[in-house]
Each structure stands twice: as structure tokens, then as C-alpha cells.
Design a protein around this motif. Structure first.
Motif, short mmCIF file in Angstrom:
data_model
loop_
_atom_site.label_atom_id
_atom_site.label_comp_id
_atom_site.label_asym_id
_atom_site.label_seq_id
_atom_site.Cartn_x
_atom_site.Cartn_y
_atom_site.Cartn_z
N ALA A 230 0.77 -1.23 -0.13
CA ALA A 230 0.29 0.05 0.10
C ALA A 230 0.80 1.11 0.04
O ALA A 230 1.79 1.37 0.60
CB ALA A 230 -1.12 0.09 1.22
N CYS A 231 0.36 2.10 -0.74
CA CYS A 231 1.07 3.56 -0.79
C CYS A 231 0.26 4.51 -0.08
O CYS A 231 -0.79 4.63 -0.37
CB CYS A 231 1.44 4.07 -1.99
N LEU A 232 0.65 5.12 0.95
CA LEU A 232 -0.26 5.98 1.75
C LEU A 232 0.12 7.51 1.53
O LEU A 232 1.44 7.62 1.42
CB LEU A 232 0.06 5.80 3.32
N CYS A 233 -0.55 8.31 1.00
CA CYS A 233 -0.08 9.43 0.17
C CYS A 233 -1.24 10.68 0.55
O CYS A 233 -2.14 10.29 1.43
CB CYS A 233 -0.03 9.27 -1.36
N ALA A 234 -1.06 11.86 -0.09
CA ALA A 234 -2.12 12.60 0.12
C ALA A 234 -2.01 13.46 -1.17
O ALA A 234 -1.34 13.93 -1.81
CB ALA A 234 -1.51 13.81 1.28
N ALA A 235 -3.35 13.97 -1.61
CA ALA A 235 -3.69 14.62 -2.86
C ALA A 235 -2.71 15.89 -3.13
O ALA A 235 -2.36 16.10 -4.26
CB ALA A 235 -5.09 15.03 -3.12
N TRP A 236 -2.36 16.62 -2.08
CA TRP A 236 -1.60 17.73 -1.95
C TRP A 236 -0.39 17.66 -2.34
O TRP A 236 0.63 18.72 -2.58
CB TRP A 236 -2.27 18.62 -0.88
N ASN B 146 5.99 11.25 6.68
CA ASN B 146 6.51 11.69 5.30
C ASN B 146 5.88 10.95 4.06
O ASN B 146 5.49 9.85 4.26
CB ASN B 146 7.98 11.64 5.21
N PHE B 147 5.95 11.54 3.18
CA PHE B 147 5.37 10.73 1.80
C PHE B 147 6.28 10.82 0.96
O PHE B 147 7.39 11.72 0.73
CB PHE B 147 4.45 11.86 1.06
N PRO B 148 6.15 9.55 -0.05
CA PRO B 148 5.21 8.50 0.02
C PRO B 148 5.73 7.53 1.40
O PRO B 148 6.66 7.33 1.48
CB PRO B 148 5.21 7.95 -1.02
N THR B 149 4.69 7.01 1.81
CA THR B 149 4.92 5.84 2.92
C THR B 149 4.56 4.63 2.49
O THR B 149 3.11 4.64 1.74
CB THR B 149 4.25 6.23 4.15
N LEU B 150 4.96 3.56 2.42
CA LEU B 150 4.63 2.43 1.86
C LEU B 150 4.65 1.39 3.14
O LEU B 150 4.94 1.66 3.99
CB LEU B 150 5.82 1.47 1.18
N LEU B 151 3.31 0.53 3.02
CA LEU B 151 2.91 -0.40 3.99
C LEU B 151 3.14 -1.89 3.25
O LEU B 151 2.20 -2.03 2.17
CB LEU B 151 1.74 -0.16 4.39
N ILE B 152 3.87 -2.77 3.82
CA ILE B 152 4.04 -4.07 3.18
C ILE B 152 3.40 -5.28 4.19
O ILE B 152 3.91 -5.26 5.45
CB ILE B 152 5.30 -4.44 2.67
#
Length: 141
Positions: free
Chosen positions: A26-32, A74-80
Motif C-alpha cells: 500500500a502507498c499512503l499518500c495525500a492529494a496535495w 512523510n510521503f510517500p509511505t509504503l506499507l507491506i
């Protein structure tokens, strides 16, 4: 597209995919976030390299009810994650080769090896309580 973007219409589909046997990335992100926007193509390329895994893009602000308590610094953050084991949770350099090596090395570990790491590392143990995407999404449904 090789990844799925979590939205209000596909939460049950994503929950069903997360409940399966495949590894979850999963990539956890923000539109901005400009870095996240630039990383999207990299994430798609990464997903294309690993078609046997389930890749999901999650905007943490649009889906705060799912991931609101996650401490994304911080972005991008990965969750595996594999089954109920969160194997990795952290910021990723926006480089497809670095991400590819991370996915390869993570999925090469057995659930037993992952559990050993969890048992011996306080941060990894905390990930299990706070970052389990399966649990978070089930609670939001």
C-alpha cells in the motif's frame, strides 16, 4: 492500471483482496503532495513488476476513517503486509529500483521470519497493533 485506488465505492472489494493470500503493498499518500503525485507512476511500475501482489493507493486524508491513526510522517509511505503481519511501514525514496528491492527482500521472508523480527523489535511490534491494513479497513466498513 496495476494498482487499485481506494475509494468510497470499492472498499469492500479492497477488503476482500486484503483478506486473500497475496502480499499487500500500500502507498499512503495525500492529494496535495507533489512528491506523491510524481510517485504515482513509479508505484504503477512497481505494481507491474509484481503482478502476484495486491497494490493499493490510499489517500490518507480522503480515507482518514480508515487510516486516521497511522503515524505517516512523510510521503510517500509504503506499507507491506502478508496475512496479519505488517512487514514494512515507512517512507520510501521515489525510486522504482529501491522500492523493487524492498519488495523483493521483504517477500523473500517467511511468516516465521517476519514473526521473529516482530518479536525482537518494538517498532515492528507496534506496526502490528497500529498499521494492520486488514484490521483498519474492516473497522471502517
Amino acid at each position: 492500471m496495476h494498482s487499485l485506488t481506494l475509494n468510497s465505492d470499492n472498499r469492500e472489494e479492497v477488503a476482500a483482496a486484503l483478506a486473500g493470500e497475496r502480499w499487500i503493498v500500500a502507498c499512503l499518500c495525500a492529494a496535495w503532495c507533489g512528491t506523491c503525485e510524481a510517485y504515482r507512476a513509479t508505484f504503477e511500475e512497481l505494481a507491474a513488476r509484481h503482478p502476484d501482489k495486491f497494490f493499493v493507493w490510499i489517500d490518507i486524508e480522503d480515507h482518514a476513517d480508515v487510516v486516521g491513526d497511522l503515524d505517516v510522517e512523510n510521503f510517500p509511505t509504503l506499507l507491506i503486509q502478508h496475512h496479519e503481519l505488517v512487514a514494512f511501514f515507512g517512507t520510501m525514496l521515489p525510486d522504482v529500483n529501491v522500492a523493487h528491492r524492498l519488495v523483493q527482500s521483504t517477500v523473500a521472508q517467511s511468516d516465521h521470519e517476519l514473526q521473529e523480527q516482530i518479536n525482537n523489535n518494538a517498532d515492528r511490534a507496534r506496526w502490528q497493533r497500529e498499521c494492520n491494513l486488514r484490521t483498519l479497513l474492516r473497522a471502517a466498513l
